[in-house]
Design an enzyme around this catalytic site. Sequence first.
Site, short mmCIF file in Angstrom:
data_model
loop_
_atom_site.label_atom_id
_atom_site.label_comp_id
_atom_site.label_asym_id
_atom_site.label_seq_id
_atom_site.Cartn_x
_atom_site.Cartn_y
_atom_site.Cartn_z
N PHE A 152 13.35 22.77 -9.79
CA PHE A 152 12.57 21.82 -9.01
C PHE A 152 11.94 22.55 -7.82
CE2 PHE A 152 16.02 19.51 -11.07
CZ PHE A 152 15.31 18.54 -11.77
N ASN A 211 8.66 14.97 -12.36
CA ASN A 211 7.28 15.40 -12.11
C ASN A 211 6.27 14.30 -12.40
OD1 ASN A 211 7.98 17.88 -11.14
ND2 ASN A 211 7.39 19.04 -12.94
N PHE A 252 4.62 13.05 -0.59
CA PHE A 252 3.62 12.83 -1.65
C PHE A 252 2.79 11.57 -1.40
CE2 PHE A 252 6.49 15.83 -3.48
CZ PHE A 252 5.69 16.66 -4.25
N LEU A 253 2.60 11.23 -0.15
CA LEU A 253 1.72 10.11 0.19
C LEU A 253 0.55 10.59 1.04
CD1 LEU A 253 4.15 7.14 1.01
CD2 LEU A 253 2.81 7.54 -1.06
N LYS A 254 0.10 11.79 0.78
CA LYS A 254 -1.05 12.34 1.49
C LYS A 254 -2.24 12.31 0.54
CE LYS A 254 -2.47 14.24 5.36
NZ LYS A 254 -2.42 13.49 6.63
N GLY A 256 -5.82 12.91 -1.22
CA GLY A 256 -6.60 14.13 -1.39
C GLY A 256 -7.42 14.09 -2.66
N CYS A 263 2.65 22.66 -12.84
CA CYS A 263 3.68 21.72 -13.30
C CYS A 263 3.14 20.33 -13.64
CB CYS A 263 4.78 21.61 -12.25
SG CYS A 263 5.73 23.12 -12.01
N LYS A 266 0.59 19.80 -16.79
CA LYS A 266 1.15 20.07 -18.13
C LYS A 266 2.38 19.22 -18.42
CE LYS A 266 4.21 24.08 -17.32
NZ LYS A 266 5.43 23.45 -17.89
N ARG A 331 -4.21 27.33 -11.30
CA ARG A 331 -4.08 26.50 -12.50
C ARG A 331 -4.32 25.02 -12.18
NH1 ARG A 331 1.56 28.95 -14.65
NH2 ARG A 331 1.81 29.19 -12.38
#
Length: 474
Positions: A152, A211, A252-254, A256, A263, A266, A331
């Site tokens: 992770f 993920n 993960f609340l930004k 963009g 990761c 895929k 990637r």
Amino acid sequence: MKIAMIGTGYVGLVSGTCFAEWGNRVVCVDKNAEKIEQLKQGKLPIYEPGLDKLVERNQIAERLSFTTDLTSAVKGADLIFIAVGTPPRLGSGDADLSFVYMAAQEIAESLEGHPTVVVKSTVPVGTGDVVEKIIAAVRPRGSFSVASNPEFLREGSAIDDFLFPDRVVVGVEGPRALEALTALYSPLARANTPVVVTQRRAAELIKYAANAFLATKITFINELADLCEQVGTDIDDLALGIGLDHRIGQSFLKAGPGYGGSCFPKDTLALLRTAQDYGIALRVVEETVAANEARKRKMALKVIDAVGGDVEGLTIAVLGLTFKPDTDDMRDAPSIPLIETLQRFGAKIRAHDPVGMKNAARVLENVMLLDDPYECVRDADAAVVVTEWESVRQLDLDLMRQLMRSPILVDLRNVFGRGAAQAGFQVSSVGRPASTQSDVTVTIQPVSGDPQPKQQGRGRAGLNAQAKTIMNWN
């Protein structure tokens, strides 16, 4: 313990080095002789802050070594990790497991004693079963164990993530594998890190599910950002208001331009393929994948709108190319479809990235890559912030304004606010109405008598938590 790490990509190199940091003897194996020779000389194939010093320290201590000889690395090893790539198959999205199975076959031919073979690569449910069958075709059952131990790691903070993790997940089918992995992770157990012990298949699925959930969270806040722009409010206020709910969380609340990297893209596709194999529809994940891909190209339309609806013949400066800061990974970076779309509409692209230029040159065509960000924006009709590098945050806005042909700044990471407007820029951000580009900081005042809000953090990153504003949680 003696550990063999098969694969010196991102996961293998970081994991092997950190295992050595704990005092284990680790041999990292790769078929690429040139890469191994460079690693022996301390030249890393990836950019990860702090990893070069960690590799050097453990090489000097003779706890970490590199080789192309899998047989010698495996012989006498207590734990053998498979950490090879599982890229998506072209046209299908299925994880290509050929490297995993090839490694299992070669391991089988070199086993000694009763080692535990651990699949650390991100793999679909049931891969461990196949690995076990491959090895059992060469070695008698009972003379080895096969386990799952998903990683992770976040690129850019992988060392902290490994040494100070939220949790460790191990999937085992017998006591010997559990005993070996328990001994390996004892430094974390002593630090009260949760260790989730489960079946092998459950561990494989946990990685994909984690993920996919994070990818969904990113897509959710991005779509709400679009709504904020229309109703006249600020996405950062909204994210703060919901993120302080511990059931949701602030990370993960930004908003963009969409997620990328090695990761999330895929792994979401591979999870969908696995679900389809079992006749299960994961509609939320399906929509997440579709919405994220559409968003990356939609950001190009945001740039076009900012310059008046037509970029034909205009020069657009792109600041930041990698999918996130503190990595050279290109990637599935949002910058790629953004640039390609702008080029199709006739724009000329100049671009800058602090460390990702070499990899960017491999995937971008007809783009002028410049080491100096100020040269990048010189005579540009608009500048677009795609990756929130600290060096980008620190750019002199007044100087940028003087160098550019037109004062248009499209800030896809909300790096700049009122400062850019005060410098004379016409600013277009994500999730903010054009009329409210500001630097207003939302503060939290505890009710009298209530305890102060807790500061959250992990490891070295957690030590600096109090120095950060609550809005800067990613």
